[in-house]
Design a protein around this motif. Structure first.
Motif, PDB file in Angstrom:
ATOM      1  N   LEU A  65       0.799  -1.378  -0.090  1.00  0.00           N
ATOM      2  CA  LEU A  65      -0.042   0.113  -0.012  1.00  0.00           C
ATOM      3  C   LEU A  65       1.004   1.283  -0.052  1.00  0.00           C
ATOM      4  O   LEU A  65       0.814   2.188  -0.827  1.00  0.00           O
ATOM      5  CB  LEU A  65      -0.805  -0.003   1.191  1.00  0.00           C
ATOM      6  N   GLU A  66       1.920   1.333   1.022  1.00  0.00           N
ATOM      7  CA  GLU A  66       2.724   2.538   0.995  1.00  0.00           C
ATOM      8  C   GLU A  66       3.281   2.885  -0.341  1.00  0.00           C
ATOM      9  O   GLU A  66       3.758   3.736  -0.615  1.00  0.00           O
ATOM     10  CB  GLU A  66       3.552   2.555   2.221  1.00  0.00           C
ATOM     11  N   THR A  67       3.664   1.933  -1.202  1.00  0.00           N
ATOM     12  CA  THR A  67       4.255   2.190  -2.512  1.00  0.00           C
ATOM     13  C   THR A  67       3.347   3.072  -3.383  1.00  0.00           C
ATOM     14  O   THR A  67       3.685   3.616  -4.129  1.00  0.00           O
ATOM     15  CB  THR A  67       4.683   0.950  -3.067  1.00  0.00           C
ATOM     16  N   TYR A  68       1.965   2.788  -3.171  1.00  0.00           N
ATOM     17  CA  TYR A  68       1.140   3.453  -4.103  1.00  0.00           C
ATOM     18  C   TYR A  68       0.234   4.663  -3.615  1.00  0.00           C
ATOM     19  O   TYR A  68      -0.657   5.096  -4.233  1.00  0.00           O
ATOM     20  CB  TYR A  68       0.268   2.287  -4.972  1.00  0.00           C
ATOM     21  N   VAL A  69       0.398   4.830  -2.384  1.00  0.00           N
ATOM     22  CA  VAL A  69      -0.400   5.984  -1.556  1.00  0.00           C
ATOM     23  C   VAL A  69       0.578   6.614  -0.719  1.00  0.00           C
ATOM     24  O   VAL A  69       1.292   6.175  -0.056  1.00  0.00           O
ATOM     25  CB  VAL A  69      -1.403   5.244  -0.353  1.00  0.00           C
ATOM     26  N   GLU A  70       0.119   8.049  -0.837  1.00  0.00           N
ATOM     27  CA  GLU A  70       1.197   9.109  -0.200  1.00  0.00           C
ATOM     28  C   GLU A  70       1.140   8.902   1.290  1.00  0.00           C
ATOM     29  O   GLU A  70       2.164   8.631   2.099  1.00  0.00           O
ATOM     30  CB  GLU A  70       0.728  10.407  -0.678  1.00  0.00           C
ATOM     31  N   GLU A  71      -0.099   8.762   1.785  1.00  0.00           N
ATOM     32  CA  GLU A  71      -0.282   8.324   3.474  1.00  0.00           C
ATOM     33  C   GLU A  71      -1.520   7.358   3.651  1.00  0.00           C
ATOM     34  O   GLU A  71      -2.539   7.692   3.059  1.00  0.00           O
ATOM     35  CB  GLU A  71      -0.584   9.874   3.828  1.00  0.00           C
ATOM     36  N   VAL A  72      -1.153   6.345   4.173  1.00  0.00           N
ATOM     37  CA  VAL A  72      -2.060   5.345   4.560  1.00  0.00           C
ATOM     38  C   VAL A  72      -2.504   5.623   5.961  1.00  0.00           C
ATOM     39  O   VAL A  72      -1.752   5.560   6.860  1.00  0.00           O
ATOM     40  CB  VAL A  72      -1.645   4.057   4.649  1.00  0.00           C
ATOM     41  N   PRO A  73      -3.807   6.288   6.065  1.00  0.00           N
ATOM     42  CA  PRO A  73      -4.572   6.451   7.353  1.00  0.00           C
ATOM     43  C   PRO A  73      -4.602   5.132   8.262  1.00  0.00           C
ATOM     44  O   PRO A  73      -4.668   4.011   7.745  1.00  0.00           O
ATOM     45  CB  PRO A  73      -5.766   6.856   6.967  1.00  0.00           C
ATOM     46  N   GLY A  74      -4.214   5.443   9.659  1.00  0.00           N
ATOM     47  CA  GLY A  74      -4.240   4.412  10.478  1.00  0.00           C
ATOM     48  C   GLY A  74      -5.667   3.362  10.595  1.00  0.00           C
ATOM     49  O   GLY A  74      -5.534   2.232  10.584  1.00  0.00           O
ATOM     50  N   MET A  75      -6.765   4.160  10.301  1.00  0.00           N
ATOM     51  CA  MET A  75      -7.841   3.460  10.097  1.00  0.00           C
ATOM     52  C   MET A  75      -7.862   2.695   8.776  1.00  0.00           C
ATOM     53  O   MET A  75      -8.722   1.481   9.209  1.00  0.00           O
ATOM     54  CB  MET A  75      -9.035   4.599   9.722  1.00  0.00           C
ATOM     55  N   ALA A  76      -7.321   2.727   7.901  1.00  0.00           N
ATOM     56  CA  ALA A  76      -7.225   1.738   6.886  1.00  0.00           C
ATOM     57  C   ALA A  76      -6.707   0.438   7.132  1.00  0.00           C
ATOM     58  O   ALA A  76      -7.141  -0.620   6.917  1.00  0.00           O
ATOM     59  CB  ALA A  76      -6.135   2.345   5.791  1.00  0.00           C
ATOM     60  N   TRP A  77      -5.876   0.420   8.188  1.00  0.00           N
ATOM     61  CA  TRP A  77      -5.029  -0.870   8.330  1.00  0.00           C
ATOM     62  C   TRP A  77      -5.917  -1.847   9.106  1.00  0.00           C
ATOM     63  O   TRP A  77      -6.072  -2.881   8.932  1.00  0.00           O
ATOM     64  CB  TRP A  77      -3.902  -0.769   9.211  1.00  0.00           C
ATOM     65  N   ASP A  78      -6.826  -0.849  10.120  1.00  0.00           N
ATOM     66  CA  ASP A  78      -7.780  -1.716  10.989  1.00  0.00           C
ATOM     67  C   ASP A  78      -8.943  -2.156  10.026  1.00  0.00           C
ATOM     68  O   ASP A  78      -9.503  -3.416  10.107  1.00  0.00           O
ATOM     69  CB  ASP A  78      -8.469  -0.681  12.103  1.00  0.00           C
ATOM     70  N   LEU A  79      -9.308  -1.307   9.151  1.00  0.00           N
ATOM     71  CA  LEU A  79     -10.464  -1.695   8.202  1.00  0.00           C
ATOM     72  C   LEU A  79     -10.032  -3.085   7.218  1.00  0.00           C
ATOM     73  O   LEU A  79     -10.869  -3.989   7.251  1.00  0.00           O
ATOM     74  CB  LEU A  79     -10.713  -0.492   7.333  1.00  0.00           C
ATOM     75  N   ILE A  80      -8.853  -2.964   6.800  1.00  0.00           N
ATOM     76  CA  ILE A  80      -8.401  -4.085   6.124  1.00  0.00           C
ATOM     77  C   ILE A  80      -8.475  -5.357   7.015  1.00  0.00           C
ATOM     78  O   ILE A  80      -8.943  -6.139   6.520  1.00  0.00           O
ATOM     79  CB  ILE A  80      -7.016  -3.904   5.305  1.00  0.00           C
ATOM     80  N   ASP A  81      -7.981  -5.375   8.319  1.00  0.00           N
ATOM     81  CA  ASP A  81      -7.850  -6.216   9.136  1.00  0.00           C
ATOM     82  C   ASP A  81      -9.231  -7.006   9.325  1.00  0.00           C
ATOM     83  O   ASP A  81      -9.205  -8.231   9.511  1.00  0.00           O
ATOM     84  CB  ASP A  81      -7.232  -5.766  10.409  1.00  0.00           C
ATOM     85  N   VAL A  82     -10.169  -6.065   9.569  1.00  0.00           N
ATOM     86  CA  VAL A  82     -11.496  -6.622  10.208  1.00  0.00           C
ATOM     87  C   VAL A  82     -12.402  -6.998   8.784  1.00  0.00           C
ATOM     88  O   VAL A  82     -13.428  -7.555   9.219  1.00  0.00           O
ATOM     89  CB  VAL A  82     -12.082  -5.573  11.118  1.00  0.00           C
ATOM     90  N   ALA A  83     -11.992  -6.482   7.735  1.00  0.00           N
ATOM     91  CA  ALA A  83     -12.853  -6.937   6.638  1.00  0.00           C
ATOM     92  C   ALA A  83     -13.223  -8.298   6.628  1.00  0.00           C
ATOM     93  O   ALA A  83     -12.284  -8.972   6.100  1.00  0.00           O
ATOM     94  CB  ALA A  83     -12.388  -6.155   5.291  1.00  0.00           C
ATOM     95  N   ASP A  84     -14.410  -8.767   6.272  1.00  0.00           N
ATOM     96  CA  ASP A  84     -14.805 -10.228   6.009  1.00  0.00           C
ATOM     97  C   ASP A  84     -15.308 -10.526   4.896  1.00  0.00           C
ATOM     98  O   ASP A  84     -15.580 -11.639   4.222  1.00  0.00           O
ATOM     99  CB  ASP A  84     -15.821 -10.659   7.179  1.00  0.00           C
ATOM    100  N   LYS A  85     -15.337  -9.350   3.859  1.00  0.00           N
ATOM    101  CA  LYS A  85     -15.598  -9.540   2.409  1.00  0.00           C
ATOM    102  C   LYS A  85     -14.695  -8.434   1.675  1.00  0.00           C
ATOM    103  O   LYS A  85     -13.972  -7.701   2.358  1.00  0.00           O
ATOM    104  CB  LYS A  85     -16.973  -9.301   2.127  1.00  0.00           C
ATOM    105  N   PRO A  86     -14.677  -8.545   0.369  1.00  0.00           N
ATOM    106  CA  PRO A  86     -13.744  -7.737  -0.410  1.00  0.00           C
ATOM    107  C   PRO A  86     -14.008  -6.019   0.074  1.00  0.00           C
ATOM    108  O   PRO A  86     -15.277  -5.546  -0.016  1.00  0.00           O
ATOM    109  CB  PRO A  86     -13.933  -7.896  -1.951  1.00  0.00           C
TER     110      PRO A  86
END
Length: 188
Positions: A65-86
């Motif tokens: 992610l950090e290769t393609y996004v200037e700043e990855v908000p902390g919330m993004a990591w949490d959302l990706i971790d808990v996502a149970d569908k795409p």
């Protein structure tokens, strides 16, 4: 054909700037090298879509992610971790991608694939892939390979064989747009 041969063939086409039709973690998609501006333009032309409507990108690993996004908000990591569908997340500033892939405001939608084929394809290709629904702009998204129009099938350079006979009804991903200061908007 084995899944590895299919991936190898798709990668060769992608490296040459070609378009592929491939199964993703959601619906079938039209794909190309997300860093190749000419290939991205071909996707817009095939879909007959205005090029100011951004398309999303698939990657195989959250670490990229950090290769393609200037700043990855902390919330993004949490959302990706808990996502149970795409889950596609729209980030405010993309980088290292074809400029015509970004939204007018510089934003980019990225999804980390957990589906076997698209994840292995992204890993083997070593670059992000455009992933946009395999339909003409304005037409319904195909729920499976059998619903993809001849115009789309004829407009790509390679059609992946894997999962063509799967007739289960796939659905698009959820989409969340993340903004500054923890602001977010649920798009779909």
């Amino acid at each position: 054909m084995t899944i590895q041969e299919d991936i190898k063939n798709a990668c060769e086409v992608l490296r040459d700037g070609g378009l592929i039709l491939y199964p993703t973690d959601t619906i079938w998609g039209i794909g190309c090298d997300a860093t190749n501006e000419d290939a991205v333009q071909r996707v817009y032309e095939l879909k007959q879509r205005a090029d100011n409507k951004a398309m999303l990108v698939l990657i195989d690993n959250v670490a990229k992610l950090e290769t393609y996004v200037e700043e990855v908000p902390g919330m993004a990591w949490d959302l990706i971790d808990v996502a149970d569908k795409p889950l596609t997340i729209i980030y405010s500033q993309g980088k290292n991608l074809a400029p015509n892939l970004l939204g007018e405001d510089g934003s980019i939608g990225i999804r980390v694939s957990r589906e076997e084929f698209s994840q292995k394809l992204c890993f083997q290709f070593r670059k992000p892939l455009v992933s946009t629904s395999a339909n003409l702009s304005g037409d319904p998204s195909p729920a499976n390979f059998g619903e993809i129009s001849e115009a789309i099938r004829n407009g790509v350079d390679y059609i992946v064989e894997y999962r063509q006979d799967d007739r289960s009804k796939a659905a698009p991903s959820s989409i969340i747009k993340l903004g500054k200061g923890g602001l977010f908007q649920i798009i779909r």
